[in-house]
Structure formats: structure tokens, C-alpha cells
Scaffold this motif. Structure first.
Motif, short mmCIF file in Angstrom:
data_model
loop_
_atom_site.label_atom_id
_atom_site.label_comp_id
_atom_site.label_asym_id
_atom_site.label_seq_id
_atom_site.Cartn_x
_atom_site.Cartn_y
_atom_site.Cartn_z
N HIS A 51 3.58 -5.74 2.55
CA HIS A 51 4.35 -5.56 3.79
C HIS A 51 4.48 -4.08 4.16
O HIS A 51 4.99 -3.75 5.23
N ILE A 52 4.01 -3.20 3.28
CA ILE A 52 4.06 -1.75 3.53
C ILE A 52 2.66 -1.29 3.94
O ILE A 52 1.67 -1.71 3.34
N PRO A 53 2.53 -0.45 4.96
CA PRO A 53 1.20 0.03 5.36
C PRO A 53 0.43 0.63 4.18
O PRO A 53 0.99 1.36 3.37
N ALA A 54 -0.87 0.29 4.11
CA ALA A 54 -1.69 0.76 2.99
C ALA A 54 -1.72 2.28 2.90
O ALA A 54 -1.79 2.84 1.79
N THR A 55 -1.66 2.96 4.05
CA THR A 55 -1.67 4.43 4.03
C THR A 55 -0.46 4.98 3.29
O THR A 55 -0.57 5.95 2.53
N GLU A 56 0.71 4.35 3.48
CA GLU A 56 1.92 4.82 2.78
C GLU A 56 1.83 4.51 1.29
O GLU A 56 2.23 5.32 0.45
N TRP A 108 -5.59 -1.97 1.43
CA TRP A 108 -5.54 -2.64 2.73
C TRP A 108 -6.24 -4.01 2.66
O TRP A 108 -5.74 -5.01 3.19
N SER A 134 -4.57 -7.60 3.35
CA SER A 134 -5.04 -8.33 4.53
C SER A 134 -5.68 -9.67 4.18
O SER A 134 -6.28 -10.31 5.05
N TYR A 179 1.65 13.54 5.04
CA TYR A 179 1.95 12.32 5.80
C TYR A 179 3.20 11.64 5.24
O TYR A 179 4.04 11.13 6.00
N GLN A 199 10.50 6.81 9.15
CA GLN A 199 9.57 5.68 9.24
C GLN A 199 9.11 5.19 7.87
O GLN A 199 8.48 4.14 7.77
#
Length: 325
Positions: A53-58, A113, A117, A214, A223
Motif C-alpha cells: 500500500h506504500i509507493p515502491a519509490t518510498e 513495484w 502490483s 526524495y 506525504q
């Protein structure tokens, strides 16, 4: 009392000779470690699903941040911090390490990711293609000559991918991107012959301005997910570095102690585990297109593995014959 004394670690001997990794005890320990490492890699999708549920980039930013300080601490304990400076003084090696760093960063972000996904099977397909693609890249980039049956393996893998596209109109792009990035990393790393631990510290350090920058941006703007929902979520993010760095260190440990034949046979454990986890634990679709591709690639891998085993056996027999003669 120093940390080294507290942990009962031996003093670093600057001028000691190379360690002796031979012997039955070292071999058994090495096999146990490499088997454990491969099992961890096989089950890793279960971990990444906890942060899906957390963006892969983070997630990859947290992996970089926490993992860097862990491996830096381990390198300090080993007394190898000076190796980083040695690497940086060699411009050619440093350039290749920069390439390794960005490939490393992209590879982990893409894999996390893919798992989040629902594309675990696609990632596993890429891992299965990797040994054969490495042989092909050796032919393209390093003028290595694949043996006849290795060409058969390459052809079967190519037929599997081509068939998925031509017969089913399905492009296995996730597996292809993952495998090609791994091949690129291997080609770059081959040109940067540095030890595993200082090399990993440098890879993480080079990408740090981007990933940590980032992460700082997410924190300042509110964020970021860290410290926002629950303690368990924070621990999952902190652990992202531990569950990837420790196995990498274990793999480096085993490389010195276990024959490559044994290691190469165990390299199929992670994608097989990923494959089983994707089907039975997360109910990913295994349609006709994937069945077609996997069957061809598995056939190529069987030929590739048996050919490698027979070739090494032939070389060993020839060497024994020369000694006896």
C-alpha cells in the motif's frame, strides 16, 4: 570497552594472510548459509506485500537508508572502510560503480513495484531467464563463446518469449525488463572487480542523494508514510534494508566457501519460491500464455543446467587424468 570486544570479535589483522575457507566445516557452513539466503529470497514477495500500500519509490528509499547504515556498520567491524577510498581513487572502477548503483536502485524499485502490483509470476519469469541471458550477454559484450547446448538453451528461451508475443499477443515486459536490468548490472559489476561489502556501501552511497533527498522531501511535505500510521508499518519499512542486505552479505560469505556448481543449482530456488508464492498464496493468474512461456524457458534451463554439470565433470575428469599421467 570497544564494540569489537563487547561482541567478542577478533582484532583486525592488517597484514594477515588470506583466510583459509577450505575444509569440510567451512563447506557445510557455506552451504547452510547459501541455502538460507535463497529461501529468504524465495519468500521475499511475502515481505513486500506487507508494504504494497506504500509507493515502491518510498519503500526503496527506506531500503537504501536503513540498509546503508547496517552495511556500513558491518564494514566498519570488518575494518574495511579504507577500501571505499581505494575504489574512489580508480576513475574507471568508480564510473562502473556509478552504473551499478543506478541499476541496483532501479532493479529493487522495479521488483518491489512488480510484487505490489500482482506481477510476482512475471518477475519470476525474468529470474528464470537470467542464467541464459547472462550467457548471451557474455557472447555480446565479452566475446565469450557459448557451447553448442548453451545455444540451444538460449534458443528455447527466445522461443518461449517470442511465442508469448506471437501466439498470445502477450509481451512479458516485466520479466524482460527485470532480467535485462540484472544482466546490465552483472556486466557493469564484472568491470568493477571490488569486494562485495565495500562495493555495496558505495552503490548505496552514490544513489543516496536521489533516494534520501526524495525521502526528505516526502517527510517535509507530509506525504511520507513513515511515522504516519502504525508502529508495525514503520518496522516493515525499517526492515526493508535488513531483509535485503543481510542475504547479500550471506551470499558473499558463501561464494568463498561453496563450489559454483552447488551455488548455480541453488539459484533456481528464489524464482521457484516466487512462482509458488504467486500462485498459491496470492492467487495470481497462470494463463495459457504464461504456461507456454514458462515451459520453453524451463526446458532451456534444464538443458543449460545439465550441460553445465556435464561440462564441469568432463573438465574435472580431464584434469585428474593429467595429474595421474
Amino acid at each position: 570497552m570497544s564494540i569489537r570486544e563487547l561482541l567478542h570479535l577478533p582484532a583486525v589483522e592488517k597484514h594477515a594472510g588470506p583466510p583459509d575457507f577450505t575444509g569440510e566445516g567451512e563447506l557445510q557452513r557455506g552451504i547452510a548459509v547459501v541455502f538460507t539466503v535463497n529461501i529468504i529470497w524465495a519468500l521475499l514477495p511475502i515481505y513486500w506485500k506487507q508494504v504494497a500500500h506504500i509507493p515502491a519509490t518510498e519503500v526503496v528509499c527506506h531500503r537504501s537508508f536503513w540498509g546503508f547504515f547496517l552495511v556500513l556498520f558491518l564494514l566498519w567491524l570488518r575494518g574495511g572502510l579504507s577500501e571505499i577510498g581505494d575504489i574512489c581513487r580508480n576513475r574507471r572502477t568508480l564510473l562502473f560503480m556509478i552504473g551499478c548503483s543506478f541499476s541496483h536502485m532501479f532493479g529493487w524499485g522495479f521488483y518491489i513495484w512488480a510484487v505490489g502490483s500482482g506481477r510476482i509470476l512475471d518477475a519470476a519469469l525474468g529470474s528464470y531467464m537470467l542464467p541464459v541471458l547472462n550467457v548471451f550477454s557474455g557472447f555480446i559484450f565479452f566475446r565469450e563463446r557459448p557451447r553448442r547446448l548453451q545455444w540451444v538453451s538460449i534458443a528455447l528461451a527466445a522461443c518461449g518469449v517470442s511465442g508469448m508475443i506471437a501466439v498470445f499477443g502477450s509481451i512479458p515486459w516485466v520479466g524482460l525488463v527485470s532480467a535485462c536490468n540484472s544482466v546490465l548490472f552483472a556486466a557493469l559489476r564484472k568491470n568493477a572487480p571490488v569486494n562485495a561489502m565495500p562495493g555495496l556501501v558505495l552503490e548505496l552511497l552514490i544513489s543516496a542523494p536521489f533516494l534520501w533527498g526524495y525521502l526528505a522531501y516526502l517527510t517535509v511535505t507530509g506525504q511520507g508514510m513513515f511515522l504516519s500510521l502504525s508502529v508495525s508499518q514503520d518496522l516493515w519499512l525499517i526492515g526493508a534494508g535488513i531483509v535485503t542486505i543481510i542475504p547479500q552479505m550471506g551470499y558473499a560469505y558463501a561464494l568463498c566457501r561453496v563450489p559454483l556448481t552447488t551455488i548455480s543449482l541453488m539459484q533456481y530456488i528464489p524464482p521457484t519460491g516466487n512462482f509458488l508464492v504467486g500462485i498459491f498464496l496470492f492467487n495470481e493468474s497462470f494463463g495459457a500464455d504464461k504456461i507456454f512461456g514458462f515451459l520453453f524457458i524451463w526446458a532451456g534451463l534444464i538443458i543449460f543446467t545439465l550441460e553445465g554439470f556435464l561440462f564441469r565433470k568432463m573438465i574435472k575428469t580431464a584434469a585428474t587424468g593429467r595429474k595421474e599421467g
